[in-house]
Scaffold this motif. Structure first.
Motif, mmCIF file in Angstrom:
data_model
loop_
_atom_site.group_PDB
_atom_site.id
_atom_site.type_symbol
_atom_site.label_atom_id
_atom_site.label_comp_id
_atom_site.label_asym_id
_atom_site.label_seq_id
_atom_site.Cartn_x
_atom_site.Cartn_y
_atom_site.Cartn_z
ATOM 1 N N MET A 1 14.467 11.050 17.048
ATOM 2 C CA MET A 1 14.584 12.395 17.876
ATOM 3 C C MET A 1 15.663 13.426 17.394
ATOM 4 S SD MET A 1 14.909 12.642 22.209
ATOM 5 C CE MET A 1 16.734 12.681 22.065
ATOM 6 N N ILE A 2 15.390 14.531 17.544
ATOM 7 C CA ILE A 2 16.230 15.929 16.981
ATOM 8 C C ILE A 2 16.710 16.475 18.192
ATOM 9 C CG2 ILE A 2 16.551 17.580 15.578
ATOM 10 C CD1 ILE A 2 14.598 16.638 13.751
ATOM 11 N N VAL A 3 17.898 16.622 18.444
ATOM 12 C CA VAL A 3 18.241 17.353 19.649
ATOM 13 C C VAL A 3 18.586 18.780 19.259
ATOM 14 C CG1 VAL A 3 20.057 17.844 21.441
ATOM 15 C CG2 VAL A 3 19.521 15.449 20.670
ATOM 16 N N LEU A 40 5.886 11.417 32.372
ATOM 17 C CA LEU A 40 5.358 12.660 31.496
ATOM 18 C C LEU A 40 5.391 12.592 30.260
ATOM 19 C CD1 LEU A 40 7.096 15.586 33.846
ATOM 20 C CD2 LEU A 40 4.879 14.566 34.323
ATOM 21 N N ALA A 41 6.548 11.991 29.755
ATOM 22 C CA ALA A 41 7.054 12.149 28.338
ATOM 23 C C ALA A 41 6.113 11.197 27.534
ATOM 24 C CB ALA A 41 8.402 11.806 28.128
ATOM 25 N N LYS A 42 5.942 10.226 28.240
ATOM 26 C CA LYS A 42 4.858 8.998 27.727
ATOM 27 C C LYS A 42 3.352 9.355 27.579
ATOM 28 C CE LYS A 42 7.718 4.824 28.391
ATOM 29 N NZ LYS A 42 7.929 3.734 29.408
ATOM 30 N N ALA A 82 15.136 10.118 26.876
ATOM 31 C CA ALA A 82 14.210 10.897 26.145
ATOM 32 C C ALA A 82 13.820 10.463 24.922
ATOM 33 C CB ALA A 82 14.810 12.368 25.663
ATOM 34 N N GLU A 83 14.552 9.875 24.292
ATOM 35 C CA GLU A 83 14.257 9.332 22.957
ATOM 36 C C GLU A 83 13.473 7.781 23.067
ATOM 37 O OE1 GLU A 83 17.525 8.889 20.038
ATOM 38 O OE2 GLU A 83 16.019 8.413 18.623
ATOM 39 N N SER A 84 13.792 7.166 23.967
ATOM 40 C CA SER A 84 13.131 5.934 24.331
ATOM 41 C C SER A 84 11.708 6.356 24.691
ATOM 42 C CB SER A 84 13.758 5.056 25.384
ATOM 43 O OG SER A 84 13.806 5.863 26.887
ATOM 44 N N GLY A 86 9.895 8.599 23.604
ATOM 45 C CA GLY A 86 9.015 8.902 22.363
ATOM 46 C C GLY A 86 9.170 10.389 22.338
ATOM 47 N N VAL A 87 10.088 11.190 22.948
ATOM 48 C CA VAL A 87 10.098 12.661 22.441
ATOM 49 C C VAL A 87 10.696 12.747 21.183
ATOM 50 C CG1 VAL A 87 11.796 14.639 23.167
ATOM 51 C CG2 VAL A 87 10.903 13.084 24.865
ATOM 52 N N ASP A 88 10.004 13.792 20.461
ATOM 53 C CA ASP A 88 10.523 14.158 19.135
ATOM 54 C C ASP A 88 11.559 15.225 19.016
ATOM 55 O OD1 ASP A 88 8.503 12.778 17.448
ATOM 56 O OD2 ASP A 88 7.178 13.949 18.678
ATOM 57 N N TYR A 89 11.560 16.188 19.866
ATOM 58 C CA TYR A 89 12.331 17.175 19.934
ATOM 59 C C TYR A 89 13.042 17.400 21.493
ATOM 60 C CZ TYR A 89 10.593 18.277 15.278
ATOM 61 O OH TYR A 89 10.078 18.191 14.110
ATOM 62 N N LEU A 90 14.266 17.122 21.429
ATOM 63 C CA LEU A 90 14.945 17.585 22.637
ATOM 64 C C LEU A 90 15.418 18.805 22.799
ATOM 65 C CD1 LEU A 90 15.479 16.404 25.653
ATOM 66 C CD2 LEU A 90 17.554 15.275 24.860
ATOM 67 N N PHE A 91 15.095 19.591 23.665
ATOM 68 C CA PHE A 91 15.546 21.284 23.550
ATOM 69 C C PHE A 91 16.454 21.528 24.699
ATOM 70 C CE2 PHE A 91 14.112 25.830 24.473
ATOM 71 C CZ PHE A 91 15.188 26.351 23.913
ATOM 72 N N MET A 92 17.683 21.669 24.579
ATOM 73 C CA MET A 92 18.720 21.802 25.495
ATOM 74 C C MET A 92 19.661 23.022 25.201
ATOM 75 S SD MET A 92 20.046 17.946 26.482
ATOM 76 C CE MET A 92 20.977 17.651 24.992
ATOM 77 N N PRO A 93 18.854 24.501 25.612
ATOM 78 C CA PRO A 93 19.522 25.652 25.426
ATOM 79 C C PRO A 93 20.365 25.767 26.558
ATOM 80 C CG PRO A 93 17.595 26.038 26.629
ATOM 81 C CD PRO A 93 17.719 24.308 26.530
ATOM 82 N N SER A 94 21.320 26.765 26.193
ATOM 83 C CA SER A 94 22.586 27.258 27.137
ATOM 84 C C SER A 94 21.798 28.486 27.934
ATOM 85 C CB SER A 94 23.686 27.715 26.256
ATOM 86 O OG SER A 94 23.118 29.226 25.506
ATOM 87 N N VAL A 95 22.572 28.647 28.869
ATOM 88 C CA VAL A 95 22.026 29.723 29.826
ATOM 89 C C VAL A 95 22.228 31.096 29.088
ATOM 90 C CG1 VAL A 95 22.422 30.915 31.879
ATOM 91 C CG2 VAL A 95 22.483 28.745 32.003
ATOM 92 N N ASP A 96 23.305 31.314 28.440
ATOM 93 C CA ASP A 96 23.543 32.499 27.687
ATOM 94 C C ASP A 96 22.318 32.799 26.618
ATOM 95 O OD1 ASP A 96 25.596 33.377 28.910
ATOM 96 O OD2 ASP A 96 27.016 32.790 27.446
ATOM 97 N N ASP A 97 21.806 31.594 25.897
ATOM 98 C CA ASP A 97 20.785 31.664 24.781
ATOM 99 C C ASP A 97 19.565 32.164 25.399
ATOM 100 O OD1 ASP A 97 19.992 31.704 22.366
ATOM 101 O OD2 ASP A 97 19.574 29.477 22.184
ATOM 102 N N MET A 98 19.084 31.565 26.588
ATOM 103 C CA MET A 98 17.830 31.833 27.521
ATOM 104 C C MET A 98 17.945 33.065 28.055
ATOM 105 S SD MET A 98 15.553 29.255 27.255
ATOM 106 C CE MET A 98 14.440 29.355 28.529
ATOM 107 N N TYR A 99 18.913 33.445 28.599
ATOM 108 C CA TYR A 99 19.239 34.893 29.281
ATOM 109 C C TYR A 99 20.252 35.531 28.824
ATOM 110 C CZ TYR A 99 16.082 32.371 32.980
ATOM 111 O OH TYR A 99 15.263 31.920 33.366
ATOM 112 N N PRO A 100 20.103 36.305 27.439
ATOM 113 C CA PRO A 100 21.507 36.715 26.810
ATOM 114 C C PRO A 100 21.628 38.159 27.795
ATOM 115 C CG PRO A 100 19.511 36.898 25.377
ATOM 116 C CD PRO A 100 18.909 36.308 26.538
ATOM 117 N N ASP A 101 21.038 38.885 28.257
ATOM 118 C CA ASP A 101 20.994 39.792 29.402
ATOM 119 C C ASP A 101 20.206 39.416 30.659
ATOM 120 O OD1 ASP A 101 22.609 41.769 27.814
ATOM 121 O OD2 ASP A 101 20.619 41.769 26.581
ATOM 122 N N GLU A 102 20.631 40.200 31.635
ATOM 123 C CA GLU A 102 19.752 40.260 32.808
ATOM 124 C C GLU A 102 18.406 40.738 32.340
ATOM 125 O OE1 GLU A 102 18.866 42.410 36.992
ATOM 126 O OE2 GLU A 102 20.742 42.692 35.955
#
Lengths: 290, 290
Positions: A1-3, A40-42, A82-84, A86-102
């Protein structure tokens, strides 16, 4: 799994996987994973070439007096789980990356919110719809997996996909429960021991109402009253609502017919819990159809 | 060119073209095509494998007292023009197909609308954003083409794509003008002969303001006043606004610096016309950067 922790990186990954003709299953979560999320993941693992899970506690869906700051978080444990699963990619973004501005443009949910949690949590489902659509655009899934425990959320997501022609198949997955029937929830950790002991009363009463409807009871008002009375006596919580509504439209039922949801929300000292059961009743209309 | 009238059919086409690795250029229009639209289509033709044009007069973006019913329509002529411009698929859906029900989820534009046409046309840009995102989901374009004549609309589309992480490149295309400077518009057909004669005053005054700013004029208020005065005398229309704003943020300019839009809207007897010019001024900040 890649984070993966940035929007740009996961977009590159998605682009590459799609170029290789891989189907993508997506499981959006707010983390603090429990057996419900793992289920859900399974299921996503079985039905897709690639599984992406996101963990993002979305500030947009919390009201000013809600539990955004103290929503439980445990990224290390989540990563292992998540790895157990069977998730391939675990996406954990920051708030700033999801909402750079309002955001200049957001989603507004105009149906299915004038009931249940929508009444108490103003703007909550607008925030849910906005982040879910952002995540769909970022991860471009073929299928996306949501728990039926958050049934109103699932109804809103169905509405979002239909209204905006989003190219994704929404998969609703059955609620996972503790042995005593309590629905798994990240917020269960906040129950006091005596509250935890009484909390199975929620599912018990929902199941009882379901059985009564299936047995031919038609007095919805009386069923609700009885359920509220039972919960006040046995759940150890303050009852916010018990409702019997059509699903996924979430409108008052006039006849016991079609797909119906019985839903409850109760407030414990440090946690607000919700649960529901959904049933399908073949009424006169269905008989004519056959 | 293939004419397609249902959402389901164009989705099949898009699916097939993408499977074959084709890039898609998309030109959304409301039809009654003029040289401006044709220029968008020709640019899309140059830059993509497949060109989809949509023609859909979107009821959601018209106010109750606006010209939805009498917005000009000519599908036969449009079909000939679209084909000659190199369009591969002309998508002309019905209102019922685009909006089978009142949508459960819509878009709300929270920035860039508190100015210009946004002030007069309440909800207009919400309707624009909603239909454009629906069309993006349906046609899955790599690039989408919009005219700079509708500069506020373009600013909103930029905001939409950024805020919701939409995977599309927005291409803004220069306004196409008549020989006397009047911006091409589907609504020009509603000008009376004497109005048509005077209408080039709009572009003339916008160009004049641009030149004054480039020559070092800094009194924005005075420039606006002079422009309104000139239009009242020479355009044959009632002036709705002349504004000088930052672009694409559409905020009042404090210093003549960066990208600036001069925009006007005027009301003729049977047509409301808009136009704008955009300029980039290197101010002190830019000097330091170099």
């Amino acid at each position: 799994m890649i984070v993966i922790s940035t929007v740009a990186q996961i977009k590159d990954v998605v682009h590459m996987e799609k170029k290789n003709g891989q189907t993508i299953g997506f499981v959006p979560t707010m983390g603090f994973l429990h057996e419900g999320h793992i289920t859900l993941a399974k299921q996503a693992r079985k039905e897709n070439d690639v599984v992406i899970m996101s963990i993002f506690v979305n500030p947009l869906q919390f009201g000013p007096n809600e539990d955004y700051e103290r929503y439980p978080r445990d990224p290390e444990r989540d990563t292992v789980l998540a790895e157990s699963a069977g998730v391939d990619y675990l996406f954990m973004p920051s708030v700033d990356d999801m909402y750079p501005d309002e955001p200049a443009v957001v989603l507004t949910v105009k149906k299915r919110t004038n009931a249940l949690c929508g009444l108490k949590r103003e703007g909550h489902f607008d925030g849910v719809a906005t982040v879910v659509l952002k995540l769909f655009h970022i991860t471009e899934p073929d299928k996306a997996y949501f728990g039926k425990k958050d049934a109103q959320q699932l109804a809103v997501i169905y509405g979002l996909v239909d209204s905006l022609n989003v190219r994704v198949t929404i998969v609703g997955v059955d609620t996972v429960r503790e042995e005593d029937g309590l629905a798994k929830s990240s917020r269960n950790v906040y129950l006091l021991p005596e509250e935890r002991e009484k909390a199975p009363a929620i599912y018990k009463v929902l199941s009882h109402v379901k059985e009564a409807l299936e047995a031919g009871e038609t007095n919805v008002g009386r069923l609700k009253e009885q359920a509220i009375h039972y919960l006040n006596d046995h759940s150890g919580a303050e009852v916010e609502y018990v409702e019997i509504l059509s699903y996924p439209e979430l409108e008052p039922v006039r006849e016991i017919e079609g797909t119906i949801m019985i839903a409850a929300a109760v407030q414990y000292k440090n946690a607000r819990l919700i649960d529901n059961v959904i049933l399908t009743v073949k009424g006169r209309a269905s008989c004519f159809e056959q």
